[in-house]
Design an enzyme around this catalytic site. Structure first.
Site, PDB file in Angstrom:
ATOM      1  N   TYR A  48       5.558   9.408 -13.832  1.00  9.15           N
ATOM      2  CA  TYR A  48       4.322   9.847 -13.175  1.00  9.15           C
ATOM      3  C   TYR A  48       4.360  11.345 -12.865  1.00  9.15           C
ATOM      4  CZ  TYR A  48       3.637   4.819 -12.022  1.00  9.15           C
ATOM      5  OH  TYR A  48       3.501   3.453 -12.044  1.00  9.15           O
ATOM      6  N   LEU A  93      -6.554  -3.475  -8.785  1.00  9.56           N
ATOM      7  CA  LEU A  93      -8.018  -3.460  -8.625  1.00  9.56           C
ATOM      8  C   LEU A  93      -8.701  -3.271  -9.975  1.00  9.56           C
ATOM      9  CD1 LEU A  93      -8.127  -1.206  -5.429  1.00  9.56           C
ATOM     10  CD2 LEU A  93      -8.454  -3.689  -5.550  1.00  9.56           C
ATOM     11  N   SER A 139      -5.421   4.648  -4.035  1.00 11.05           N
ATOM     12  CA  SER A 139      -6.683   5.229  -3.594  1.00 11.05           C
ATOM     13  C   SER A 139      -6.413   6.616  -3.075  1.00 11.05           C
ATOM     14  CB  SER A 139      -7.357   4.398  -2.508  1.00 11.05           C
ATOM     15  OG  SER A 139      -8.567   5.041  -2.120  1.00 11.05           O
ATOM     16  N   ASN A 156      -7.771  -1.282   2.298  1.00 11.12           N
ATOM     17  CA  ASN A 156      -6.953  -2.036   1.340  1.00 11.12           C
ATOM     18  C   ASN A 156      -5.732  -2.689   1.998  1.00 11.12           C
ATOM     19  OD1 ASN A 156      -8.777  -1.314  -0.607  1.00 11.12           O
ATOM     20  ND2 ASN A 156      -7.464   0.215  -1.603  1.00 11.12           N
TER      21      ASN A 156
HETATM   22  P1  A2P Z   1     -10.491   6.062  -5.044  1.00  9.05           P
HETATM   23  O1  A2P Z   1      -9.225   6.841  -5.198  1.00  9.05           O
HETATM   24  O2  A2P Z   1     -11.709   6.914  -5.097  1.00  9.05           O
HETATM   25  O3  A2P Z   1     -10.468   5.113  -3.867  1.00  9.05           O
HETATM   26  P2  A2P Z   1      -5.889   0.456  -9.229  1.00  9.05           P
HETATM   27  O4  A2P Z   1      -5.146   0.423  -7.932  1.00  9.05           O
HETATM   28  O5  A2P Z   1      -6.234  -0.885  -9.778  1.00  9.05           O
HETATM   29  O6  A2P Z   1      -5.261   1.361 -10.249  1.00  9.05           O
HETATM   30  O7  A2P Z   1      -7.326   1.110  -8.901  1.00  9.05           O
HETATM   31  C1  A2P Z   1      -7.412   2.431  -8.433  1.00  9.05           C
HETATM   32  C2  A2P Z   1      -8.857   2.869  -8.465  1.00  9.05           C
HETATM   33  O8  A2P Z   1      -9.624   2.011  -7.607  1.00  9.05           O
HETATM   34  C3  A2P Z   1      -9.052   4.262  -8.002  1.00  9.05           C
HETATM   35  O9  A2P Z   1      -9.961   4.868  -8.882  1.00  9.05           O
HETATM   36  C4  A2P Z   1      -9.670   4.117  -6.613  1.00  9.05           C
HETATM   37  O10 A2P Z   1     -10.599   5.127  -6.382  1.00  9.05           O
HETATM   38  C5  A2P Z   1     -10.356   2.786  -6.680  1.00  9.05           C
HETATM   39  N1  A2P Z   1     -10.293   2.086  -5.408  1.00  9.05           N
HETATM   40  C6  A2P Z   1      -9.232   1.938  -4.602  1.00  9.05           C
HETATM   41  N2  A2P Z   1      -9.547   1.211  -3.525  1.00  9.05           N
HETATM   42  C7  A2P Z   1     -10.839   0.897  -3.646  1.00  9.05           C
HETATM   43  C8  A2P Z   1     -11.751   0.161  -2.845  1.00  9.05           C
HETATM   44  N3  A2P Z   1     -11.350  -0.378  -1.696  1.00  9.05           N
HETATM   45  N4  A2P Z   1     -13.025   0.028  -3.304  1.00  9.05           N
HETATM   46  C9  A2P Z   1     -13.429   0.577  -4.456  1.00  9.05           C
HETATM   47  N5  A2P Z   1     -12.621   1.290  -5.251  1.00  9.05           N
HETATM   48  C10 A2P Z   1     -11.330   1.448  -4.865  1.00  9.05           C
END
Ligand code: A2P
Length: 290
Positions: free
Chosen positions: A63, A203, A245, A254
């Site tokens: 990363y 997510l 996020s 979350n």
């Molecule tokens: P953001 O950083 O604007 O919150 P994953 O964990 O499956 O990789 O997903 C990450 C993505 O999901 C990020 O783009 C994040 O955007 C978004 N995300 C994280 N938490 C939420 C939430 N509670 N509702 C909607 N989108 C979310």
């Protein structure tokens, strides 16, 4: 060591830190049921996540942000033992000596003298070296430089190769898992071996699954968000999610999922969203990173 440049705070506020339930791994390591996925995140997000109450940070050599995580931890004022750090050997470094070298680079970047959880990032089957990496990890654990060892993206076949050749069962198998790719068979296989499943992209990378009427309707019924429904689904279906996020309000939301009760019908409805397709097509049997 608080060289905190955040205006108005000498160290992180702990006033609103929620209690996160924990899970015990097959080697005795106790981990929070939800961790913070760090891919594409940086120092300020790590401090936001620490402030929100995350205490498990899922990092990786690949990363490129271990140094930022190290700086955030140093700035946070928290004690080393209050934070669990996962990192992963770079897939191109699979092999015995190369893993030991890569691990030293991780320690230096993270500014740590041990790592809590060290994982094989990808089996990279074309190179045929994941058993050598595993032997290096067993050695690092014996030296106390790593507390717990595991894998990511391992199939049932690869898990058995590791176990048959070394006798050491991974503590964790971290796999792609979200309602669009529920990965039920590998989750069950992990459980049958006593391996805890962690979900990456829990997510669905924030994609259409959070807008699907199935998750939207269930969320509205419970007065929560679709993301909270999906995270609770992971926990109730036997895996530990690592949501990412960059948004402080979503970071907190979350973690606020443990009181949510979902019925069997609702869990099955979420699984009806499974397409069987990976978001980016990263099949561990054919994916090889250099
Ligand atoms: P953001 O950083 O604007 O919150 P994953 O964990 O499956 O990789 O997903 C990450 C993505 O999901 C990020 O783009 C994040 O955007 C978004 N995300 C994280 N938490 C939420 C939430 N509670 N509702 C909607 N989108 C979310």
């Amino acid at each position: 060591m608080a060289t905190n440049e955040r205006p108005g705070s000498a160290s992180l506020s702990r006033a609103r830190v929620p209690k996160i339930p924990s899970v015990t791994l097959n080697d005795g390591m106790v981990v929070p049921a939800i961790g913070y996925g760090t891919w594409a995140m940086g120092e300020e997000q790590f401090l936001d996540a620490l402030e929100a109450g995350y205490r498990l940070f899922d990092s990786a050599r690949g990363y490129g942000n271990e140094a930022e995580l190290g700086r955030a931890m140093a700035r946070s004022g928290l004690l080393r033992e209050e934070i669990l750090v996962t990192t992963k050997v770079a897939p191109g470094a699979n092999g015995y000596e190369s893993t030991l070298e890569d691990f030293n680079d991780s320690l230096a970047a993270l500014r740590l003298d041990y790592v809590d959880i060290y994982l094989i990032h990808w089996p990279n089957p074309a190179t045929g070296r994941f058993v050598d990496t595993w032997r290096a990890m067993i050695e690092l654990r014996a030296q106390g430089l790593v507390k717990s060892i595991g894998v990511c993206n391992f199939t049932a076949t690869y898990l058995r190769v590791l176990i048959d050749q070394t006798g050491v069962v991974p503590a964790i198998n971290q796999i792609e898992r979200h309602p669009r790719f529920a990965n039920l068979a590998q989750t069950a296989d992990n459980a049958s071996l006593g391996i805890v499943t962690q979900s990456w992209s829990p997510l669905g990378a924030g994609g259409d699954v959070l807008k699907d009427p199935v998750s939207v309707v269930i969320a509205a019924r419970h007065g929560v968000t679709p993301a909270q429904v999906v995270l609770r689904w992971h926990l109730l279906r036997g895996s530990l999610p690592l949501p990412r996020s960059a948004n402080p309000a979503r970071l907190r939301a979350n973690l606020d999922v443990f009181g949510l009760e979902l019925s069997e019908e609702e869990l099955v409805a979420i699984e009806s969203l499974d397409t069987g397709r990976r978001l980016q097509g990263q099949d561990p049997e054919t994916t090889n990173y250099s």
